[in-house]
Design an enzyme around this catalytic site. Structure first.
Site, PDB file in Angstrom:
ATOM      1  N   ASP A   9      12.427   1.123  -4.667  1.00 14.97           N
ATOM      2  CA  ASP A   9      11.136   0.651  -5.170  1.00 14.97           C
ATOM      3  C   ASP A   9      11.258   0.102  -6.586  1.00 14.97           C
ATOM      4  OD1 ASP A   9       8.424   0.118  -5.009  1.00 14.97           O
ATOM      5  OD2 ASP A   9       7.898   2.138  -4.341  1.00 14.97           O
ATOM      6  N   ASP A  25       1.908  -3.340   0.176  1.00 13.85           N
ATOM      7  CA  ASP A  25       1.359  -1.986   0.174  1.00 13.85           C
ATOM      8  C   ASP A  25       0.058  -1.898   0.956  1.00 13.85           C
ATOM      9  OD1 ASP A  25       3.326  -0.671  -1.207  1.00 13.85           O
ATOM     10  OD2 ASP A  25       2.314  -0.711  -3.142  1.00 13.85           O
TER      11      ASP A  25
END
Length: 701
Positions: A448, A505
């Site tokens: 990430d 997301d």
């Protein structure tokens, strides 16, 4: 390679495949220009004569000759637009190159042009490679200097843009809203984009499409471009006063380390099509999947489960094992433990950089959870965010000098950035991550990147690449996913080192329907993660049906990211049914071309995934908004054999509603028709509510 005759007056080169010819010409030893990029030219064509035919007339208000729009347009030539190179000497004085070709080599698939400026001690190298199977051009430029210089801008080899285009399409976006097409009319002057976030960015995907006027998804001419770089990039699309148009891509301005003696652009990938935007899209999809990704196409892509939206930071072994068991029963084949397993990580304010397993949550380490996941037959994955650091961490307290940027900078998600240019930072991260991977049976890493940089710096990207390359060499069987708050770092540069993208997301299926539709202009299904989110979407607040959530996830590499304990029996049954269908079809669908369909109803977002041999297809037609008319408009398919017959079946017939009262062919049973009928008359879909999707299976008879 063969060396062409470098005549002082004119030299020419060409690259050819079944779809295109790219022709270059250099006058008087200067840097070459692209004189043609289009459908294949006969080998009998005299490129020298064609180069002469491309020479512009001169009239009032112009110089006495037309300055070259070369692979690197130069200020010294009188070029009226943006140059392909801007640099200064060590004292800060501008340098104006005047390159002359000193060497050139060509083969059937590759052209290399070397030029120098002996007065300034500079050498420029342009490389152009054509992949005859995927039809993608790869262009890259390199500058070397005898003495250190500062480079503020180095474009990849510059290409002209079509003068038959009236618009260009590039891409903006935001968190949970990536890949938003932006259509801009061509006009005199510049459309300039300079992404200074230090990563690829939600805001500015490094891509551009230039369609000729009237081009659609399925018909017409277009060219498309992608800059394969994971740091900040810049783009220039410029129409000169004389009407010529140029396209430049490079690193964000002033981000090269300097002064230095070696500079290189990232690869610019370029493709053209005479079959609409889909021709460009499928070329990029195939090139990424077959040439860039380090995956085995024969290895099935697993159904993915990520626990983030089920537990967030609240990790408990019994809860996680229960969730893993339930996810497996629904068809999951990989379990990923997300943020919260390390340091003292109970929220996002602490512990980034302290890559050690939290003994409070995992007193026996990760082994019990991994063993349970593996006992179910699933792979195990783990979340990391290596490039970031919290001020509240042991690492920050021990090494405040490892933080990129000033101490009083603005935080992003409560975190700072590690300086990846420092070898000691990379060594620390390699040791910590490698120890976790070596001591635990981990199959997958979600990598990430949750904040932008305090300032753009190319060395940050080079450092990240070096760390990823080292970890891949040490752990070659571990698959890597690129995630940056969703789609904030998706590009062909990072995908040389990873095998999967977390596209967004947003787990709102309606939003992802659009994001996936537009991302397909560059990305294949096999690399694009798409997950079934919670019933109540955490990013939009909407409540959407399981059928919509599951089928939208099934369009790409399928996964789940919700708490399976919340599912009703009906929702679980629907999810299992869709997952079973996905597994039964992934062997051909993960190698299929994604073709965007031209819908007569703007409320319908539709795509057709066509097998490489043309024998199978599936159509996803999402009803994303309320239609203006009552009855559905026909939906034309594409890419079929006009003379062949096909059987089309409505896969999710169970989603029919009572307000759909007519006796349409697809509702009554399979429809058989010629490819010509399906591409010209189209399919009439059953009526449906907004927020639903139809799935149609097709096979050639």
């Amino acid at each position: 390679m063969t060396k062409p005759n470098l005549q002082p007056d004119l030299a020419v080169w060409r690259l050819d495949d079944a779809r295109q010819t790219l022709a270059l010409a250099a006058r008087a030893g200067r840097l070459p220009c692209v004189i043609y990029w289009g459908p294949p030219l006969p080998q009998s064509d005299d490129l020298r004569a064609l180069a002469h035919a491309q020479h512009l007339d001169v009239t009032g208000g112009m110089l006495d000759d037309t300055p070259d729009l070369s692979l690197c347009p130069e200020v010294s030539s009188g070029f009226p637009g943006q140059p392909g190179l801007r640099l200064r000497d060590a004292a800060g004085q501008p340098l104006r190159s005047r390159f002359a070709i000193c060497d050139a080599a060509a083969s059937a698939t590759h052209i290399t042009i070397t030029a120098n400026d002996p007065d300034l001690g500079l050498t420029y190298l342009a490389e152009v490679t054509l992949d005859p199977d995927t039809h993608v051009l790869r262009l890259q430029s390199t500058l070397t200097a005898e003495r250190p210089v500062h480079v503020s801008w180095l474009a990849a080899p510059v290409l002209p843009a079509s003068q038959y285009a009236s618009e260009m399409i590039d891409f903006a976006g935001r968190w949970c809203g990536e890949f938003r097409p932006v259509t801009t009319p061509w006009s005199a002057g510049i459309r300039s984009r300079d992404n200074r976030t230090g990563r690829t960015g939600h805001e500015h995907f490094p891509g551009l499409i230039v369609p000729d006027t009237g081009t659609t998804n399925t018909a017409g001419a277009a060219a498309a471009f992608h800059y394969g770089w994971s740091g900040g990039h810049a783009m220039i699309a410029e129409e000169l006063p004389d009407g010529r148009r140029q396209l430049q891509f490079g690193h964000a301005t002033d981000t090269y380390p300097g002064p230095a003696t070696l500079f290189q652009s990232a690869p610019l990938y370029a493709v053209r099509s005479d079959t609409g935007l889909n021709g460009c899209a499928t070329a990029f999809q195939r090139h990424l999947r077959d040439r860039i990704l380090a995956t085995d196409p024969a290895q099935p892509r697993p159904v993915h489960y990520n626990c983030w939206e089920a537990v967030y930071f609240d990790h408990d072994l019994s809860t996680l094992t229960d969730i893993a068991t339930r996810a497996h029963a629904l068809g999951a084949e990989r379990f990923v433990l997300d943020d919260g397993w390390f340091g003292l990580r109970d929220d996002d304010t602490t512990s980034l950089g302290d890559w050690a397993i939290d003994a409070r949550k995992y007193p026996d380490g990760l082994t019990p959870l991994i063993a349970h996941v593996h006992s179910l037959g699933m792979n195990f994955g783990l979340w990391f965010e290596p490039e970031m650091i919290n001020a509240d961490s042991d690492l920050a307290r021990a090494h405040p000098d490892w933080v990129l940027g000033p101490a009083d900078q603005l935080r992003g998600r409560q975190q700072l950035v590690l300086n990846m240019a420092l070898p000691q930072v990379r060594a620390y991260l390699f040791d910590r991550i490698s120890a976790i991977l070596g001591d635990n049976a981990i199959d997958y890493v979600k990598w990430d990147h949750n904040r932008v940089l305090p300032f753009p710096d190319a060395t940050q990207t080079y450092g990240t690449y070096a760390l990823l390359d080292a970890l891949r060499a040490a752990h070659p069987t571990v698959e890597l996913e690129t995630c940056a708050s969703g789609g904030g770092r998706i590009d062909f540069g990072i995908l040389e080192r990873t095998q999967r993208v977390w596209l967004s997301d947003s787990n709102d299926a309606l939003e992802r329907l659009r994001i996936q539709h537009d991302a397909a202009l560059f990305l294949p299904a096999s690399v694009t993660g798409s997950h079934v989110g919670p019933r109540h979407c955490h990013t939009s607040g909407r409540v959407l049906s399981m059928s919509l959530r599951a089928w939208v996830a099934a369009q790409r590499q399928m996964g789940f990211e919700m708490d399976p304990r919340e599912l009703t029996e009906d929702e679980a049954a629907t999810l299992l049914q869709v997952t079973t269908w996905w597994k039964a079809n992934r062997h051909w669908r993960m190698q299929a071309d994604i073709l965007r369909l031209d819908s007569a109803d703007p409320a319908i977002l539709a795509e057709q995934q066509l097998a490489r041999d043309g024998a199978r297809f599936v159509v996803f037609a999402g009803h994303s908004a309320t239609s203006d008319q009552i009855a559905p408009r026909p939906l034309r398919l594409t890419g079929l054999d006009p003379t062949a017959r096909y059987r089309v079946t409505l896969v999710n017939r169970a989603d029919l509603v009572g307000l759909s009262r007519g006796q349409t062919a697809l509702k009554d049973g399979p429809l058989e028709a010629s490819g010509q009928w399906l591409m010209q008359a189209g399919l009439l879909l059953p009526w449906s509510f907004p927020g639903t999707i139809w799935v149609l299976d097709g096979e050639r008879l």
